[in-house]
Motif scaffolding. Structure first.
Motif, PDB file in Angstrom:
ATOM      1  N   UNK A  46       2.073 -45.958  20.627  1.00 38.76           N
ATOM      2  CA  UNK A  46       1.194 -44.649  20.874  1.00 38.76           C
ATOM      3  C   UNK A  46      -0.278 -45.096  21.265  1.00 38.76           C
ATOM      4  N   UNK A  47       0.299 -45.631  22.519  1.00 36.08           N
ATOM      5  CA  UNK A  47      -0.926 -45.187  23.235  1.00 36.08           C
ATOM      6  C   UNK A  47      -1.255 -44.067  24.205  1.00 36.08           C
ATOM      7  N   UNK A  48      -2.083 -44.114  24.488  1.00 39.84           N
ATOM      8  CA  UNK A  48      -2.449 -41.901  24.931  1.00 39.84           C
ATOM      9  C   UNK A  48      -4.497 -41.873  25.590  1.00 39.84           C
ATOM     10  N   UNK A  49      -3.765 -41.594  26.727  1.00 43.13           N
ATOM     11  CA  UNK A  49      -5.755 -40.517  26.903  1.00 43.13           C
ATOM     12  C   UNK A  49      -6.620 -40.793  26.043  1.00 43.13           C
ATOM     13  N   UNK A  50      -6.495 -40.029  25.302  1.00 43.64           N
ATOM     14  CA  UNK A  50      -6.747 -39.254  23.550  1.00 43.64           C
ATOM     15  C   UNK A  50      -7.785 -40.871  23.232  1.00 43.64           C
ATOM     16  N   UNK A  51      -6.937 -42.071  23.340  1.00 43.50           N
ATOM     17  CA  UNK A  51      -7.855 -43.442  22.572  1.00 43.50           C
ATOM     18  C   UNK A  51      -8.728 -42.978  23.612  1.00 43.50           C
ATOM     19  N   UNK A  52      -9.087 -42.980  24.254  1.00 41.19           N
ATOM     20  CA  UNK A  52     -10.079 -43.241  25.895  1.00 41.19           C
ATOM     21  C   UNK A  52     -11.265 -42.498  25.837  1.00 41.19           C
ATOM     22  N   UNK A  53     -11.519 -41.179  24.974  1.00 38.55           N
ATOM     23  CA  UNK A  53     -12.228 -40.208  25.259  1.00 38.55           C
ATOM     24  C   UNK A  53     -13.508 -40.689  24.981  1.00 38.55           C
ATOM     25  N   UNK A  54     -13.625 -41.201  23.538  1.00 35.55           N
ATOM     26  CA  UNK A  54     -15.491 -42.264  23.743  1.00 35.55           C
ATOM     27  C   UNK A  54     -15.439 -42.608  25.187  1.00 35.55           C
ATOM     28  N   UNK A  55     -14.744 -43.724  25.498  1.00 32.61           N
ATOM     29  CA  UNK A  55     -15.541 -44.017  26.845  1.00 32.61           C
ATOM     30  C   UNK A  55     -15.188 -43.319  27.678  1.00 32.61           C
ATOM     31  N   UNK A  56     -15.088 -42.657  27.727  1.00 32.45           N
ATOM     32  CA  UNK A  56     -15.259 -41.477  28.813  1.00 32.45           C
ATOM     33  C   UNK A  56     -16.137 -40.573  28.302  1.00 32.45           C
ATOM     34  N   UNK A  57     -16.086 -39.989  27.778  1.00 32.96           N
ATOM     35  CA  UNK A  57     -17.872 -39.259  27.485  1.00 32.96           C
ATOM     36  C   UNK A  57     -18.810 -40.278  27.651  1.00 32.96           C
ATOM     37  N   UNK A  58     -18.743 -40.988  26.793  1.00 26.14           N
ATOM     38  CA  UNK A  58     -19.834 -42.436  27.698  1.00 26.14           C
ATOM     39  C   UNK A  58     -20.370 -42.372  28.268  1.00 26.14           C
ATOM     40  N   UNK A  59     -19.154 -42.739  29.288  1.00 27.17           N
ATOM     41  CA  UNK A  59     -19.728 -42.823  30.910  1.00 27.17           C
ATOM     42  C   UNK A  59     -20.262 -42.512  31.523  1.00 27.17           C
ATOM     43  N   UNK A  60     -19.464 -40.265  31.472  1.00 33.56           N
ATOM     44  CA  UNK A  60     -20.440 -38.974  32.142  1.00 33.56           C
ATOM     45  C   UNK A  60     -21.593 -38.739  31.646  1.00 33.56           C
ATOM     46  N   UNK A 194     -16.305 -61.134  22.323  1.00 34.10           N
ATOM     47  CA  UNK A 194     -16.619 -60.180  21.140  1.00 34.10           C
ATOM     48  C   UNK A 194     -16.402 -61.036  20.095  1.00 34.10           C
ATOM     49  N   UNK A 195     -18.429 -61.471  19.647  1.00 37.45           N
ATOM     50  CA  UNK A 195     -17.401 -62.897  18.165  1.00 37.45           C
ATOM     51  C   UNK A 195     -16.205 -61.955  17.096  1.00 37.45           C
ATOM     52  N   UNK A 196     -15.774 -62.729  16.492  1.00 40.30           N
ATOM     53  CA  UNK A 196     -15.869 -62.272  15.127  1.00 40.30           C
ATOM     54  C   UNK A 196     -14.157 -61.055  15.019  1.00 40.30           C
ATOM     55  N   UNK A 197     -14.029 -60.522  16.177  1.00 40.18           N
ATOM     56  CA  UNK A 197     -13.350 -59.365  16.722  1.00 40.18           C
ATOM     57  C   UNK A 197     -12.273 -59.415  17.217  1.00 40.18           C
ATOM     58  N   UNK A 198     -11.270 -58.719  16.964  1.00 44.00           N
ATOM     59  CA  UNK A 198      -9.953 -58.708  16.668  1.00 44.00           C
ATOM     60  C   UNK A 198      -9.670 -57.236  18.028  1.00 44.00           C
ATOM     61  N   UNK A 199      -8.068 -57.607  17.758  1.00 37.42           N
ATOM     62  CA  UNK A 199      -7.577 -56.677  18.926  1.00 37.42           C
ATOM     63  C   UNK A 199      -7.972 -55.515  19.063  1.00 37.42           C
ATOM     64  N   UNK A 200      -7.607 -54.592  17.761  1.00 36.53           N
ATOM     65  CA  UNK A 200      -7.472 -52.928  17.364  1.00 36.53           C
ATOM     66  C   UNK A 200      -8.112 -53.254  17.110  1.00 36.53           C
ATOM     67  N   UNK A 201      -9.437 -53.704  16.648  1.00 39.94           N
ATOM     68  CA  UNK A 201     -10.110 -53.978  16.395  1.00 39.94           C
ATOM     69  C   UNK A 201     -11.700 -53.073  17.790  1.00 39.94           C
ATOM     70  N   UNK A 202     -11.988 -53.383  18.689  1.00 43.78           N
ATOM     71  CA  UNK A 202     -12.538 -54.054  19.527  1.00 43.78           C
ATOM     72  C   UNK A 202     -11.714 -52.527  20.741  1.00 43.78           C
ATOM     73  N   UNK A 203     -10.071 -51.816  20.145  1.00 42.61           N
ATOM     74  CA  UNK A 203      -9.495 -50.449  20.973  1.00 42.61           C
ATOM     75  C   UNK A 203     -10.584 -49.369  19.840  1.00 42.61           C
ATOM     76  N   UNK A 204     -11.012 -49.914  18.404  1.00 44.75           N
ATOM     77  CA  UNK A 204     -10.736 -48.428  17.384  1.00 44.75           C
ATOM     78  C   UNK A 204     -12.632 -47.768  18.613  1.00 44.75           C
ATOM     79  N   UNK A 205     -12.662 -47.177  17.892  1.00 49.52           N
ATOM     80  CA  UNK A 205     -13.960 -45.815  18.402  1.00 49.52           C
ATOM     81  C   UNK A 205     -15.379 -47.117  18.036  1.00 49.52           C
ATOM     82  N   UNK A 206     -15.642 -47.663  17.102  1.00 50.98           N
ATOM     83  CA  UNK A 206     -16.230 -48.555  16.749  1.00 50.98           C
ATOM     84  C   UNK A 206     -17.389 -49.424  17.830  1.00 50.98           C
ATOM     85  N   UNK A 207     -16.206 -49.630  18.623  1.00 52.60           N
ATOM     86  CA  UNK A 207     -16.216 -49.904  20.198  1.00 52.60           C
ATOM     87  C   UNK A 207     -16.921 -49.547  21.393  1.00 52.60           C
ATOM     88  N   UNK A 208     -16.821 -48.049  21.154  1.00 53.29           N
ATOM     89  CA  UNK A 208     -17.076 -47.401  22.186  1.00 53.29           C
ATOM     90  C   UNK A 208     -18.119 -48.144  23.010  1.00 53.29           C
TER      91      UNK A 208
END
Length: 229
Positions: A46-60, A194-208
């Motif tokens: 289910x990986x897709x570019x939309x998952x990276x929108x938060x990071x991309x907009x933050x960089x822009x 990132x202390x105490x953070x899981x793989x999919x948690x880090x992928x989530x928008x809370x860590x963007x």
């Protein structure tokens, strides 16, 4: 009102796959010639570019152009997704070539998320404009290596500067596995845990926002870390 605009180009690969891409462009002053290309997680899960929108907009929003794209077989991109990600390396190279030609950039930072990290890592030394690499949760662990193990060598032998970001509770790679892998890595290598953070948690928008800060800090430090040729 957003502080960036988005363009929607289509990038064609040498094997005629058409990739749907998005270019996030700051509305205010662009800080430098760098472009950050973001590679999404595993297409088959289910990986897709939309998952990276938060990071991309933050960089822009911080003055950097950022590019996301759907790899082959995802969204409106043509072609078929591969199991091991080797076909997708062609996609990364094609997007980087497009960036160099169409955005007039000779400084590309490649950022790979989850399975996108080994795929991006295999492209790093195949694109001369790539000046550095950031991994967000590289799956170095034993089970993930069944699929992605053949990608490891390319990034570990690259002399280009590298940053590996991972949660200490990553279910695919332990901290010890990451450290052991990087013992053999060429060039300048950094880790950020990132202390105490899981793989999919880090992928989530809370860590963007955290990912944006780490990427910005790394790209701003690259001038001092270029490999000697």
């Amino acid at each position: 009102m957003s502080n960036y605009k988005v363009d929607y180009p289509t990038v064609e690969t040498p094997d005629k796959v058409k990739l749907s891409a998005r270019v996030f462009i700051p509305k205010e002053e662009i800080k430098d010639n760098s472009v950050i290309v973001l590679v999404h997680p595993y297409s088959i899960l289910g990986g897709r570019q939309a998952l990276l929108k938060g990071i991309a907009t933050g960089l822009a929003g911080n003055g950097y152009r950022a590019v996301t794209f759907d790899m082959r077989g995802v969204g409106s991109s043509t072609g078929r997704a591969s199991l091991t990600g080797f076909a997708e390396v062609k996609d990364v190279i094609a997007v980087c070539s497009w960036v160099s030609q169409n955005l007039s950039s000779h400084r590309i930072l490649l950022v790979g998320s989850s399975a996108g990290a080994p795929i991006a890592g295999s492209a790093v030394d195949q694109v001369k404009q790539v000046v550095g690499y950031v991994s967000l949760g590289y799956p170095f662990g034993m089970m993930a290596s069944i699929l992605f193990g053949r990608h490891h060598k390319a990034i570990l032998r690259s002399s280009k500067p590298k940053l590996f970001v991972m949660g200490t509770r990553d279910g695919f790679t332990s901290v010890k596995q990451l450290q052991n892998k990087l013992k053999s890595a060429a060039g300048h290598n950094e880790t950020h845990l990132l202390e105490g953070v899981s793989h999919f948690e880090m992928e989530g928008p809370a860590y963007d926002a955290d990912m944006v800060k780490l990427i910005l800090r790394f790209i701003n430090s690259l001038e001092d870390k270029q490999p000697v040729r």
